[in-house]
Design an enzyme around this catalytic site. Structure first.
Site, PDB file in Angstrom:
ATOM      1  N   CYS A 163      -5.406  -4.311  -6.745  1.00  0.00           N
ATOM      2  CA  CYS A 163      -5.555  -4.510  -5.298  1.00  0.00           C
ATOM      3  C   CYS A 163      -6.831  -5.253  -4.925  1.00  0.00           C
ATOM      4  CB  CYS A 163      -5.508  -3.165  -4.588  1.00  0.00           C
ATOM      5  SG  CYS A 163      -4.084  -2.178  -5.091  1.00  0.00           S
ATOM      6  N   HIS A 302     -11.029  -1.950   2.882  1.00  0.00           N
ATOM      7  CA  HIS A 302      -9.821  -1.912   2.062  1.00  0.00           C
ATOM      8  C   HIS A 302      -8.790  -1.032   2.771  1.00  0.00           C
ATOM      9  CE1 HIS A 302      -7.508  -2.564  -1.495  1.00  0.00           C
ATOM     10  NE2 HIS A 302      -7.438  -1.292  -1.810  1.00  0.00           N
ATOM     11  N   GLU A 313     -14.077   5.285   0.492  1.00  0.00           N
ATOM     12  CA  GLU A 313     -14.626   4.029   1.011  1.00  0.00           C
ATOM     13  C   GLU A 313     -15.608   4.313   2.147  1.00  0.00           C
ATOM     14  OE1 GLU A 313     -13.309  -0.471   2.437  1.00  0.00           O
ATOM     15  OE2 GLU A 313     -11.780   1.097   2.382  1.00  0.00           O
ATOM     16  N   LYS A 334      -4.541  -3.572   7.104  1.00  0.00           N
ATOM     17  CA  LYS A 334      -3.354  -2.917   6.539  1.00  0.00           C
ATOM     18  C   LYS A 334      -2.644  -2.026   7.561  1.00  0.00           C
ATOM     19  CE  LYS A 334      -5.073  -2.975   1.751  1.00  0.00           C
ATOM     20  NZ  LYS A 334      -6.415  -3.562   1.964  1.00  0.00           N
ATOM     21  N   HIS A 339      -0.015  -2.943   2.646  1.00  0.00           N
ATOM     22  CA  HIS A 339      -0.853  -3.328   1.508  1.00  0.00           C
ATOM     23  C   HIS A 339      -0.170  -4.435   0.724  1.00  0.00           C
ATOM     24  CE1 HIS A 339      -3.689  -3.347  -1.569  1.00  0.00           C
ATOM     25  NE2 HIS A 339      -3.776  -2.070  -1.870  1.00  0.00           N
ATOM     26  N   PHE A 398      -6.855  -0.356  -8.507  1.00  0.00           N
ATOM     27  CA  PHE A 398      -6.598   0.570  -9.612  1.00  0.00           C
ATOM     28  C   PHE A 398      -7.350   0.087 -10.850  1.00  0.00           C
ATOM     29  CE2 PHE A 398      -2.105   2.232  -8.271  1.00  0.00           C
ATOM     30  CZ  PHE A 398      -2.690   2.945  -7.243  1.00  0.00           C
TER      31      PHE A 398
END
Length: 412
Positions: A163, A302, A313, A334, A339, A398
């Site tokens: 991502c 994010h 975050e 998002k 996403h 990830f």
């Protein structure tokens, strides 16, 4: 000595618009791109919603033969690159093609293509597998096809950091120009993974929201958030060495001034719980840009709408910004488009540029009440209008990949 790098072109294929202009207008209107999955029958699936790209016709961007030799993620990339190169008024007949490179990343390649050919293998045998199967599905083919389509013969790379891919791709393009490997880089991310295997895999991981209401399925930082929504599309920008851009009279949207990149070395899916890795990426970007946290006006987070990401975050922003964390305006794109995995960072970078251009920070749509520990300013309830001199975009992937890119208003 490193060279200055500016943004001179942008292109986007998104669930709420098939161009930067259409996407940005939808953002300003607070439109959401969520709906029932139409690409396959979701009976038996816990997740039924996604943010699909609508009304995309590859033949509007390339000839039919070329389109047939590309999977969807490559088609999206070439379409967005075409818009970006046109927007930049980049005439390849006047450029040294070996000084114009490509950095277009993709997180997964074509899961749909793998599904299709595996079915053919099982049903019809090995001799019936498409001879182009491998070059159709491997993730580097987005960069490869963009290079081929536009005659870009310079450095050609494909960053795969889940991502964080889109942000890393733009960041590595920035570095390539800074240190003289290229004068122009066509950079960004792309993804097309709304397919049975993609949805089933992320659902089994308990990463996707099973919410059935499109207005409540992607609500970053909200106390009722329940997971992310899969999106698709591409976002590509043209980055250029400043003197090269000035010499050809290019329009300059913004200047890229900082890039930070770290690894959590912690867990294959969860960010570090104290936010230390993401915080360090932000600190490195600010250090390179030579600005303080108090000078950053806006962070495009994010902000996936998963419990762990949004909480960790938030901790990362507090760690990197200290007292200034409470003053910076934060949002999550998002909340409107879900996403986009490998394409997310590219779309969010464009959002930062457009926000700076218009002095407009979109609200985090759908988010009503922030989680107790998510206690910063997430632009809840309404957009924020303010002058933006410095904007930051975060991406976390990830594997513990953290990437931050920082842009500032261009000043001669």
């Amino acid at each position: 000595m490193s060279r200055r790098v500016v943004v001179t072109g942008m292109g986007a294929i998104t669930p709420i618009g098939l161009s930067v202009e259409e996407f940005w207008q939808s953002v300003k209107e607070g439109k959401i791109g969520f709906g029932e999955i139409t690409k396959f029958d979701t009976e038996g699936y816990k997740c039924h919603l996604a943010a699909e790209v609508k009304d995309f016709d590859a033949k509007q961007y390339m000839d039919a033969k070329a389109a047939r030799r590309m999977e969807l993620f490559c088609q999206y990339a070439v379409a967005a690159a075409k818009e970006a190169i046109t927007d930049a008024a980049l005439d390849m007949e006047k450029e040294d093609p070996y000084r114009v490179g490509v950095s277009v990343g993709n997180g997964i390649g074509s899961l749909g293509g793998i599904e299709r050919e595996h079915k053919r293998l099982l049903e019809k045998g090995p001799s019936k597998v498409n001879p182009l199967f491998v070059p159709l599905v491997i993730s580097n083919m987005a960069a490869g096809n963009v290079s081929i389509a536009f005659g870009l013969k310079g450095k050609s790379i494909n960053v795969v950091t889940a991502c964080a891919t889109g942000t890393n791709s733009i960041g590595e393009a920035f570095r390539s120009i800074q240190y003289g490997e290229a004068d122009v880089m066509v950079a960004g991310g792309t993804e097309g993974a709304i397919c049975p295997l993609g949805i089933a895999g992320f659902t089994s991981l308990t990463a996707l929201s099973s919410e059935s209401d499109p207005t409540k399925c992607s609500i970053p930082f909200d106390k009722n958030r329940s997971g992310f929504v899969m999106g698709e599309g591409a976002a590509i920008v043209v980055l250029e060495e400043l003197e090269h851009a000035k010499a050809r009279g290019a329009k300059i949207y913004a200047e890229v001034t900082g890039y930070g990149c770290t690894g959590d070395a912690y867990h294959i899916t969860s960010p570090a719980e104290d936010g230390s890795g993401a915080a360090k990426a932000m600190e490195l970007a600010m250090e390179e840009a030579q600005i303080t946290p108090a000078q950053v006006d806006y962070i495009n987070a994010h902000g996936t709408s998963t419990h762990h990401n949004d909480l960790f975050e938030t901790r990362a922003i507090k760690k990197a910004f200290g007292e200034a964390a409470k003053d910076v305006v934060i949002n999550s794109t998002k909340s409107m488009i879900g996403h986009l995995l490998g394409a997310a960072g590219g779309v969010e970078f464009i959002t930062c540029v457009k926000s700076m251009e218009d002095g407009f920070i979109h609200q985090t749509v759908g988010t009503k009440e922030a989680d107790e520990e998510c206690d910063l300013n997430y632009a809840i309830g309404s957009p924020v209008e303010k002058e933006i001199k410095a904007a930051m975009s975060n991406s976390l992937g990830f594997g513990g990949h953290n990437a931050t890119i920082l842009i500032q208003k261009y000043e001669a």
